[in-house]
Write an enzyme that holds these catalytic residues in place. Sequence first.
Site, PDB file in Angstrom:
ATOM      1  N   GLU A 226       1.054  -1.296  -4.887  1.00 42.98           N
ATOM      2  CA  GLU A 226      -0.051  -0.331  -4.859  1.00 42.98           C
ATOM      3  C   GLU A 226      -1.169  -0.830  -5.777  1.00 42.98           C
ATOM      4  O   GLU A 226      -0.929  -1.145  -6.940  1.00 42.98           O
ATOM      5  CB  GLU A 226       0.421   1.046  -5.312  1.00 42.98           C
ATOM      6  CG  GLU A 226      -0.673   2.087  -5.456  1.00 42.98           C
ATOM      7  CD  GLU A 226      -1.509   2.235  -4.199  1.00 42.98           C
ATOM      8  OE1 GLU A 226      -2.752   2.174  -4.307  1.00 42.98           O
ATOM      9  OE2 GLU A 226      -0.916   2.414  -3.110  1.00 42.98           O
TER      10      GLU A 226
ATOM     11  N   GLU B  21      -9.332  -2.201   8.236  1.00 41.32           N
ATOM     12  CA  GLU B  21      -8.907  -2.080   6.837  1.00 41.32           C
ATOM     13  C   GLU B  21      -8.467  -3.427   6.245  1.00 41.32           C
ATOM     14  O   GLU B  21      -7.992  -3.480   5.111  1.00 41.32           O
ATOM     15  CB  GLU B  21      -7.764  -1.068   6.731  1.00 41.32           C
ATOM     16  CG  GLU B  21      -8.085   0.296   7.266  1.00 41.32           C
ATOM     17  CD  GLU B  21      -8.331   1.315   6.173  1.00 41.32           C
ATOM     18  OE1 GLU B  21      -7.909   1.074   5.038  1.00 41.32           O
ATOM     19  OE2 GLU B  21      -8.963   2.333   6.471  1.00 41.32           O
TER      20      GLU B  21
ATOM     21  N   GLY C 168       0.830  -1.195   0.000  1.00 39.02           N
ATOM     22  CA  GLY C 168       0.000   0.000   0.000  1.00 39.02           C
ATOM     23  C   GLY C 168       0.864   1.244   0.000  1.00 39.02           C
ATOM     24  O   GLY C 168       0.652   2.164   0.787  1.00 39.02           O
TER      25      GLY C 168
ATOM     26  N   GLU D  22       0.765   0.250   6.226  1.00 44.50           N
ATOM     27  CA  GLU D  22      -0.054   1.170   7.017  1.00 44.50           C
ATOM     28  C   GLU D  22      -1.531   0.809   6.850  1.00 44.50           C
ATOM     29  O   GLU D  22      -2.385   1.690   6.744  1.00 44.50           O
ATOM     30  CB  GLU D  22       0.202   2.608   6.589  1.00 44.50           C
ATOM     31  CG  GLU D  22       1.523   3.155   7.061  1.00 44.50           C
ATOM     32  CD  GLU D  22       1.657   4.632   6.784  1.00 44.50           C
ATOM     33  OE1 GLU D  22       1.410   5.421   7.698  1.00 44.50           O
ATOM     34  OE2 GLU D  22       2.008   4.981   5.651  1.00 44.50           O
TER      35      GLU D  22
END
Length: 319
Positions: A51, A104, A28, A95
């Site tokens: 990503e 998340e 990420g 993160e």
Amino acid sequence: MIADQLRTDAYREAVRKLAPGRVVLDIGTGQDAIWAVTAAQAGASRVYAIEVIPEAAKLAREAVDRAGVADRVTVLEGLSTDIELPERVDLLVSEIIGTIGGSEGAEAVLDDARRRFLKPGGLSIPHRCVTTVAAVDVAELMPELAFAPIMAPYVEQVFASVGRPFDLRLCLMGMGRDQLLSTQAEVEDLRFEDLRPGTTVDRVESRVTRAGRMHGLGLGIRLWITEDGAAIDSVAQWTNWAPVFVPLSDSGIELAEGDVLALEFTRKLSADGVHPDYGITGVVRRGETVIAEISWESPHGGGGFRENPVHRSLFPLPR
């Protein structure tokens, strides 16, 4: 998030300390590839940066080029669970932390990464995260309770992705220690070097430390970026992980010092196999007498809509 100095400084210090000479994976990485670039500049031998958003991946490659570390940083586009790496890594940086620690999908995503990518004995940044829960009196904040205008497009996107409106989890800016009526119990203990995704039920008690009217529960996080570092506490300190407000009573439940909240905090994987569904049940006891019952459900895919006064106030019906 980059403007969150508390978070950014802690991550930067940890990456600079642990990256030199190591192969690093940044999951990420975002459009700035900030930790991938920091790791390379700190002396990492190789860095893989993943990503999922195509435009962000493109911008991340540009950021890597501008930083002059493209010879050591490889930006990969896609979900980490779908990607294969040519080698195992020494350090895993991420993160994927929510305002509720695992919301998340950190547990499922990072467990997969740990098993497939991390060398035995490899390290993780962050090291550990727990979710905290306490009774809160938010009477002083309630008159100003509203979505910031900048959030409206994001609310619409969330509803569009699910296909209908539902009662969103509410991050309440300004909620901190002054609103706490009880001790903070710890639930959802995520230790990122030894994860075990699945259903968990944490049974905890929180003792009321001052009298007041409990409008709901405040959920925060305590995050240890490294094992020996100080914890970031989202209730005690300002961070972009604003505490979550669980509305229970519009008028408030009268609590006395010494009352006890006996809670069951449930977490299980939702239908997507990544993000958790959450639930809290329990009672408030005064001595041996139950004076209130507590019940809250928050599935990842969305539950009901306008089911409590707070959400009815936030989403009034058209006249």
